[in-house]
Motif scaffolding. Structure first.
Motif, short mmCIF file in Angstrom:
data_model
loop_
_atom_site.label_atom_id
_atom_site.label_comp_id
_atom_site.label_asym_id
_atom_site.label_seq_id
_atom_site.Cartn_x
_atom_site.Cartn_y
_atom_site.Cartn_z
N ARG A 85 0.84 -1.20 0.00
CA ARG A 85 0.00 0.00 0.00
C ARG A 85 0.88 1.25 0.00
NH1 ARG A 85 -4.04 -1.50 4.05
NH2 ARG A 85 -5.14 -2.70 2.49
N GLU A 86 1.95 1.19 0.75
CA GLU A 86 2.88 2.34 0.78
C GLU A 86 3.50 2.54 -0.61
OE1 GLU A 86 6.79 3.19 3.35
OE2 GLU A 86 5.12 2.31 4.45
N HIS A 87 3.93 1.42 -1.22
CA HIS A 87 4.54 1.49 -2.55
C HIS A 87 3.54 2.06 -3.57
CE1 HIS A 87 7.42 0.46 -5.65
NE2 HIS A 87 6.56 -0.33 -6.27
N GLY A 88 2.28 1.72 -3.38
CA GLY A 88 1.24 2.18 -4.31
C GLY A 88 0.68 3.54 -3.92
N ARG A 89 1.42 4.27 -3.08
CA ARG A 89 0.99 5.61 -2.64
C ARG A 89 -0.44 5.56 -2.11
NH1 ARG A 89 3.77 7.09 -7.92
NH2 ARG A 89 5.78 7.87 -7.28
N GLY A 90 -0.65 4.59 -1.24
CA GLY A 90 -1.96 4.49 -0.56
C GLY A 90 -2.88 3.45 -1.14
N ARG A 91 -2.53 2.84 -2.29
CA ARG A 91 -3.45 1.85 -2.85
C ARG A 91 -2.73 0.58 -3.32
NH1 ARG A 91 -6.86 4.84 -7.13
NH2 ARG A 91 -7.35 2.71 -7.75
N LEU A 92 -3.37 -0.53 -3.02
CA LEU A 92 -2.95 -1.82 -3.57
C LEU A 92 -4.10 -2.29 -4.45
CD1 LEU A 92 -1.38 -4.43 -3.91
CD2 LEU A 92 -2.23 -5.17 -1.67
#
Ligand code: NAD
Length: 269
Positions: A85-92
């Protein structure tokens, strides 16, 4: 062709468990080619994993991160979803439950309970916890793709592999349940059921059987195909990855609860 058509997953983040080798790695490549930022997961030499990361990000112009979370541990799984989620800037957006443990070689009376527990933890509880943790975010963002990598042994049985057969059958049931619970949203959940795929793990197993039995590798492979896979040849990891990529793409919006075989005809017998 516009970027939206050729790379429909730009701006999306995909977590592929067990993706430092085999089907998972090919799937990471296929999703990166479609534009998704990638979370690799799995074990391996740090230098090899660093090379995989830079290769993927340079070749497909996507962001790539790696986590060595152990998917058989619930706490690791929830941390892994957090990393994604962090890598996806808040979204997975995309979850591919691929990590699995196939080893086994004995009837139920002598089946090692430790292997049973490990297969339950990795092949079934891992996907359960990953979906449980990822789904609220997908619901909040109104879009998601979940693909569970089961096996043809999630549909038919063979002797001497009770842990693998039972957990892959259960993964099929998990898939259908999640598909129903997300029907009516833009989140889909499907499973794929490959037959014998030409991953290093499978090829190593056949090499070992050949050296133990004194038979040639060609004979071992021919036997494996003759009793199981009517096509007579291995399935390419890249072909399995292409099916997964299709299920993550825009044309699969109404594919829900599909249990998609790619098994050279194995389950058609
Ligand atoms: P593989 O053994 O080639 O790769 C396994 C990957 O999972 C590696 O990246 C490894 O580091 C990682 N991994 C192993 N244990 C892990 C754990 N506890 N936590 C996180 N990562 C872990 O596997 P494969 O043959 O590509 O199989 C991938 C999936 O496809 C599995 O679920 C398997 O059951 C399924 N499958 C494989 C075949 C086949 O013929 N290869 C056929 C049907 C289904």
């Amino acid at each position: 062709m516009t970027a939206e058509v050729s790379r429909p997953l730009i701006g999306r983040c995909a977590l592929i468990t067990g993706s430092t080798a085999g089907i998972g790695l090919k799937t990471a490549e296929a999703l990166a080619e479609m534009g998704a930022d990638i979370v690799l997961n799995g074990f391996g030499e740090p230098e090899v994993i660093a090379t995989l990361r830079s290769h993927l990000s340079e070749r497909f112009a996507v962001r790539v991160v790696h986590s060595d979370a152990d998917v058989s541990r619930p706490h690791d799984v929830s941390e892994l979803v957090g990393v994604a989620r962090e890598h996806g800037r808040g979204r997975l957006d995309i979850l591919i439950n691929n990590a699995g443990y196939a080893f086994a070689d004995s009837g139920i009376e002598s089946f090692d309970p430790k292997i049973w527990d490990k297969q339950l933890a990795l092949n079934l509880s891992g996907p359960f916890h990953a979906i449980r943790c990822a789904l609220p975010g997908m619901r909040a963002h109104g879009w998601g793709r979940i693909v569970n990598v089961a096996s043809v042994l999630g549909l038919v049985a063979v002797p001497n592999r009770v842990g693998y057969v039972a957990t892959k059958h259960a993964l099929v049931g998990l898939t259908k349940t999640v598909a129903l619970e997300t029907a009516g949203t833009s989140i889909t959940c499907n499973a794929i059921c490959p037959g014998l795929v030409n991953t290093e793990r499978v090829l190593d197993g056949h090499r070992l059987q050949a050296s133990e039995s004194g038979a040639s590798i060609d004979t071992v492979q021919a036997r494996a195909m003759a009793t199981r896979q009517p096509s007579g040849s291995y399935i390419e990891s890249a072909d399995v990855a292409s099916v997964i990529a299709f299920l993550c793409g825009p044309h699969a919006q109404e594919v829900r609860g599909a249990i998609w075989t790619i098994d050279g005809g194995w389950s058609a017998r």
